[in-house]
Design an enzyme around this catalytic site. Structure first.
Site, mmCIF file in Angstrom:
data_model
loop_
_atom_site.group_PDB
_atom_site.id
_atom_site.type_symbol
_atom_site.label_atom_id
_atom_site.label_comp_id
_atom_site.label_asym_id
_atom_site.label_seq_id
_atom_site.Cartn_x
_atom_site.Cartn_y
_atom_site.Cartn_z
ATOM 1 N N HIS A 57 0.850 -1.197 0.000
ATOM 2 C CA HIS A 57 0.000 0.000 0.000
ATOM 3 C C HIS A 57 0.885 1.246 0.000
ATOM 4 O O HIS A 57 2.105 1.149 0.183
ATOM 5 C CB HIS A 57 -0.872 0.024 1.270
ATOM 6 C CG HIS A 57 -0.056 0.190 2.507
ATOM 7 N ND1 HIS A 57 0.486 -0.891 3.187
ATOM 8 C CD2 HIS A 57 0.363 1.289 3.184
ATOM 9 C CE1 HIS A 57 1.186 -0.444 4.211
ATOM 10 N NE2 HIS A 57 1.138 0.871 4.227
ATOM 11 N N HIS A 144 5.419 6.169 -1.651
ATOM 12 C CA HIS A 144 6.214 4.950 -1.810
ATOM 13 C C HIS A 144 5.436 3.752 -1.298
ATOM 14 O O HIS A 144 4.621 3.878 -0.390
ATOM 15 C CB HIS A 144 7.548 5.069 -1.057
ATOM 16 C CG HIS A 144 7.388 5.114 0.432
ATOM 17 N ND1 HIS A 144 7.027 6.270 1.099
ATOM 18 C CD2 HIS A 144 7.489 4.151 1.372
ATOM 19 C CE1 HIS A 144 6.937 6.007 2.394
ATOM 20 N NE2 HIS A 144 7.200 4.729 2.596
HETATM 21 P P1 2AM Z 1 5.525 2.948 5.222
HETATM 22 O O1 2AM Z 1 5.711 1.475 5.188
HETATM 23 O O2 2AM Z 1 4.906 3.478 3.988
HETATM 24 O O3 2AM Z 1 6.740 3.685 5.622
HETATM 25 C C1 2AM Z 1 1.254 0.975 8.560
HETATM 26 O O4 2AM Z 1 1.938 0.574 9.694
HETATM 27 C C2 2AM Z 1 2.098 1.956 7.773
HETATM 28 O O5 2AM Z 1 2.285 3.119 8.534
HETATM 29 C C3 2AM Z 1 3.449 1.414 7.443
HETATM 30 O O6 2AM Z 1 3.410 0.837 6.169
HETATM 31 C C4 2AM Z 1 4.349 2.594 7.534
HETATM 32 O O7 2AM Z 1 4.422 3.243 6.290
HETATM 33 C C5 2AM Z 1 3.625 3.545 8.444
HETATM 34 N N1 2AM Z 1 4.186 3.555 9.786
HETATM 35 C C6 2AM Z 1 4.259 2.542 10.645
HETATM 36 N N2 2AM Z 1 4.823 2.934 11.804
HETATM 37 C C7 2AM Z 1 5.087 4.255 11.652
HETATM 38 C C8 2AM Z 1 5.663 5.236 12.485
HETATM 39 N N3 2AM Z 1 6.073 4.964 13.729
HETATM 40 N N4 2AM Z 1 5.799 6.464 11.980
HETATM 41 C C9 2AM Z 1 5.407 6.774 10.737
HETATM 42 N N5 2AM Z 1 4.860 5.889 9.906
HETATM 43 C C10 2AM Z 1 4.703 4.637 10.355
#
Ligand code: 2AM
Length: 204
Positions: A57, A144
């Site tokens: 996603h 991304h």
């Molecule tokens: P990303 O993979 O696009 O970087 C669901 O957990 C999504 O939220 C993940 O795919 C991640 O995005 C983002 N995410 C998870 N933990 C996070 C955090 N602590 N801070 C910011 N984005 C986070």
């Protein structure tokens, strides 16, 4: 003996928290093509945790643990933002790594050029989320699709720069408020609500 407040009453009310984020879900065929495209990398990169095909996603805004009492406001926010942005295409032809390919912790697929509609979408969500009292997101929301995470950073510059992804174009026609449950074998994502993008013209 425990001192007891004579006014205190057990109401049984528990405000449960949910781990939430706004995202763009990808069509099944885009996820399948991405999953096929990264197979050569899966053979060559050691020590990475690969995102399950179903979970691929684009994150718009991670909210973290949020009390369920916030859900109505987050639903209104999703509807309001989606109502003002028109559907758009997002190419996903580039392989990249955060913080950079020479010290990769995250391997991703994304567009080669900036996407103005994606930036505006993320910015509107950011502004509205802050208006609800959430602290500002320090990281810029770069479009991304996270493909893999590495606990120990690796130099993947040659691999990332030398691997071509199949040319992909994702149609972004809705946004989703997603709930993430962390499980031992990877997160379980459940859509809370989806909103079609209903703006009339391009969001630029
Ligand atoms: P990303 O993979 O696009 O970087 C669901 O957990 C999504 O939220 C993940 O795919 C991640 O995005 C983002 N995410 C998870 N933990 C996070 C955090 N602590 N801070 C910011 N984005 C986070």
């Amino acid at each position: 003996m425990v001192a007891r407040d004579p006014e205190a009453r057990y109401t049984g009310a528990i405000i449960a928290a949910m781990r939430l984020f706004y995202c763009v879900e990808l069509p099944a065929e885009v996820r399948a093509t991405l999953a096929r495209g990264i197979r050569p990398l899966q053979i060559r990169i050691r020590g990475a945790t690969w995102v399950a095909e179903d979970n691929l996603h684009l994150t718009l805004r991670f909210l973290g643990d949020v009390g369920e009492d916030f859900l109505p406001a987050l639903r209104d926010l999703g509807a309001a933002v989606a109502g003002g942005i028109a559907p758009f295409d997002l190419p996903l032809e580039r392989l990249g790594a955060f913080p950079h390919p020479g010290r990769a912790r995250v391997v991703w697929a994304g567009p080669t050029a900036d996407s103005a509609p994606f930036a505006i979408l993320a910015q509107r969500i950011e502004e509205d989320v802050q208006a609800l009292g959430f602290p500002p997101e320090r990281k810029l929301a770069l479009p991304h699709v996270t493909l893999a995470r590495l606990r120990i950073p690796q130099d993947l510059a040659a691999l990332v720069e030398g691997t071509a992804l199949p040319a992909l174009r994702a149609r972004v026609s809705r946004i989703t408020l997603m709930c993430s449950e962390l499980r031992p074998h990877g997160p379980l994502y459940t859509p809370v609500e989806r909103w079609p993008l209903r703006g009339r013209s391009r969001a630029v």
